[in-house]
Structures are given as structure tokens and as C-alpha cells.
Design a protein around this motif. Structure first.
Motif, PDB file in Angstrom:
ATOM      1  N   GLN A 193      78.281  41.682   0.195  1.00  0.00           N
ATOM      2  CA  GLN A 193      78.426  42.902  -0.601  1.00  0.00           C
ATOM      3  C   GLN A 193      79.661  43.693  -0.181  1.00  0.00           C
ATOM      4  O   GLN A 193      79.758  44.877  -0.476  1.00  0.00           O
ATOM      5  N   ASP A 194      80.583  43.027   0.476  1.00  0.00           N
ATOM      6  CA  ASP A 194      81.832  43.650   0.888  1.00  0.00           C
ATOM      7  C   ASP A 194      82.982  42.841   0.324  1.00  0.00           C
ATOM      8  O   ASP A 194      82.991  41.609   0.431  1.00  0.00           O
ATOM      9  N   ALA A 195      83.959  43.516  -0.258  1.00  0.00           N
ATOM     10  CA  ALA A 195      85.061  42.826  -0.925  1.00  0.00           C
ATOM     11  C   ALA A 195      85.912  42.007   0.029  1.00  0.00           C
ATOM     12  O   ALA A 195      86.672  41.138  -0.416  1.00  0.00           O
ATOM     13  N   SER A 196      85.803  42.236   1.337  1.00  0.00           N
ATOM     14  CA  SER A 196      86.546  41.405   2.291  1.00  0.00           C
ATOM     15  C   SER A 196      86.112  39.940   2.190  1.00  0.00           C
ATOM     16  O   SER A 196      86.861  39.036   2.584  1.00  0.00           O
ATOM     17  N   HIS A 197      84.927  39.716   1.659  1.00  0.00           N
ATOM     18  CA  HIS A 197      84.436  38.356   1.419  1.00  0.00           C
ATOM     19  C   HIS A 197      85.394  37.599   0.500  1.00  0.00           C
ATOM     20  O   HIS A 197      85.608  36.385   0.669  1.00  0.00           O
TER      21      HIS A 197
END
Length: 209
Positions: A193-197
Motif C-alpha cells: 500500500q506504499d507507492a515505493s513498491h
């Protein structure tokens, strides 16, 4: 963030701005209702192809649900309320049917998740309106297989569909195939749920020099 990473991030950024990613956490067991034997084979073949692309697994049965990827074909949305026990699998089925009728929708997908946030089940509903009926079975099957192998954004394919036509045959766009393969890399999380993914996904798509 560069252009490629931004494109990957957009695939999992929902209309409300939230980044939500999930992949299957268990072998996929598909069942298709409302089609003939020929179409059934086409759908299962497409699902097998996409599962193989992801280096994921299929199985004969799911210990919890029996089948965990259920695809329902209908002519009218009202038919869904007549499917035995479907209301137990899909809470608020009646109101959902009403919303689908009001929106004049021809497809809808529902995902269920396990404790870790991975996909544990998916329900696909397809109404064979004039447009849907005009789509070749293999194209429709591949499109639905792609759209259920991951939890894509609700607007992921608004601008460009996941498939392309090459010499009249529908094929998976290479950039979509790359995302699916990267998403199922064993070192990647089943849910994010984090865009760093998206940056981590992009790093696995780019060839190493």
C-alpha cells in the motif's frame, strides 16, 4: 520518479489516489459458469497461460472454497440472484445487481483477501451485451485472466487495454506481461500500500547490465 516507474505506479493507483497492490497468495482454482464446453476450455487455457507467465500455480481444488476464481456469464444481471448460494459468497448481492443494472455495466470483479492481504478469491461477472458478445472468446478469456491475476487499479486500463491486436490475434502487451512477472517475483510482497513498491517492481522489469 522516472516515466517508466510512474507508469507502473499508475497501474495500482486507484481513482481516490490510494496505492493498493495484491497478488494471489494461493494456487488458483478456476470455475466458469454459463458457457459451453468449448468456451470453458478457452477460458481455462487463458488462465493457465497467465498463471504460467506469473510463475504461479493452479490446483484442482482449494481447501477452503473448492474453487477460488469463479467466473459467471449471464444475459441479464437479474440472473445472478437466481444462482444457488451466490448470495452467501457475495454479500449484498441484491444491491450489487441493482447498481450494475443502473450503470448498464457489462463486467464486474470482486476480490477477497487473506490475513496477509494477498488475494484468496475472485468473482468475475460478465453480462453478454452487444459489445461483449462481439468479442472473440479467446480475447475475452485472456483479458479476464490478466485482470484477475493481480489487483489492478480501477482505472489501470482506462486509456489502453491490457491486450493488443497483432495480425488479428489478441496478445498480452509486453509491458503488462513484464509487470505481472515482476509482481510474482518471490522476493516481492504479496500486498503493498506504499507507492515505493512501484519502484521495486520497475527495478525487476529493467534488464540488468
Amino acid at each position: 520518479m522516472d516515466e517508466e516507474s510512474q507508469k507502473v505506479e499508475n497501474f495500482f493507483t486507484r481513482a481516490d489516489g490510494a496505492y493498493v497492490f495484491a497478488r494471489w497468495g494461493r494456487p488458483i482454482v478456476p470455475v466458469v459458469f454459463g458457457v459451453d464446453e468449448a468456451s470453458l476450455g478457452v477460458f481455462k487455457g487463458a488462465i493457465e497461460a497467465v498463471v504460467s507467465l506469473a510463475s504461479h500455480q493452479m490446483a484442482e481444488t482449494d481447501p477452503e472454497l473448492g474453487a477460488n476464481l469463479m467466473i459467471f456469464f449471464c444475459q441479464q444481471w437479474d440472473e445472478l440472484t437466481d444462482v444457488p448460494h451466490l448470495d452467501q459468497l457475495v454479500p449484498d448481492l441484491g444491491p450489487l445487481v441493482g447498481k450494475l443494472k443502473q450503470a448498464d455495466a457489462n463486467q464486474y470483479r470482486i476480490f477477497r483477501f487473506d490475513e496477509a492481504g494477498a488475494i484468496r478469491a475472485a468473482f468475475v461477472f460478465l453480462r453478454m451485451d452487444e459489445h461483449m458478445a462481439s468479442v472473440p472468446a479467446d480475447t475475452l478469456a485472456l483479458s479476464q485472466a490478466v485482470q484477475t491475476i493481480l489487483l489492478w487499479s480501477d482505472k489501470a486500463f482506462d486509456e489502453q487495454p491490457p491486450l493488443a491486436l497483432i495480425e488479428g490475434k489478441a496478445v498480452l502487451r509486453p509491458e503488462i506481461a513484464d509487470v505481472i512477472r515482476a509482481a510474482y517475483d518471490p522476493v516481492m510482497p504479496a500486498m503493498a500500500q506504499d507507492a515505493s513498491h512501484a519502484l521495486r517492481l520497475t527495478a525487476r522489469i529493467r534488464p540488468t547490465s
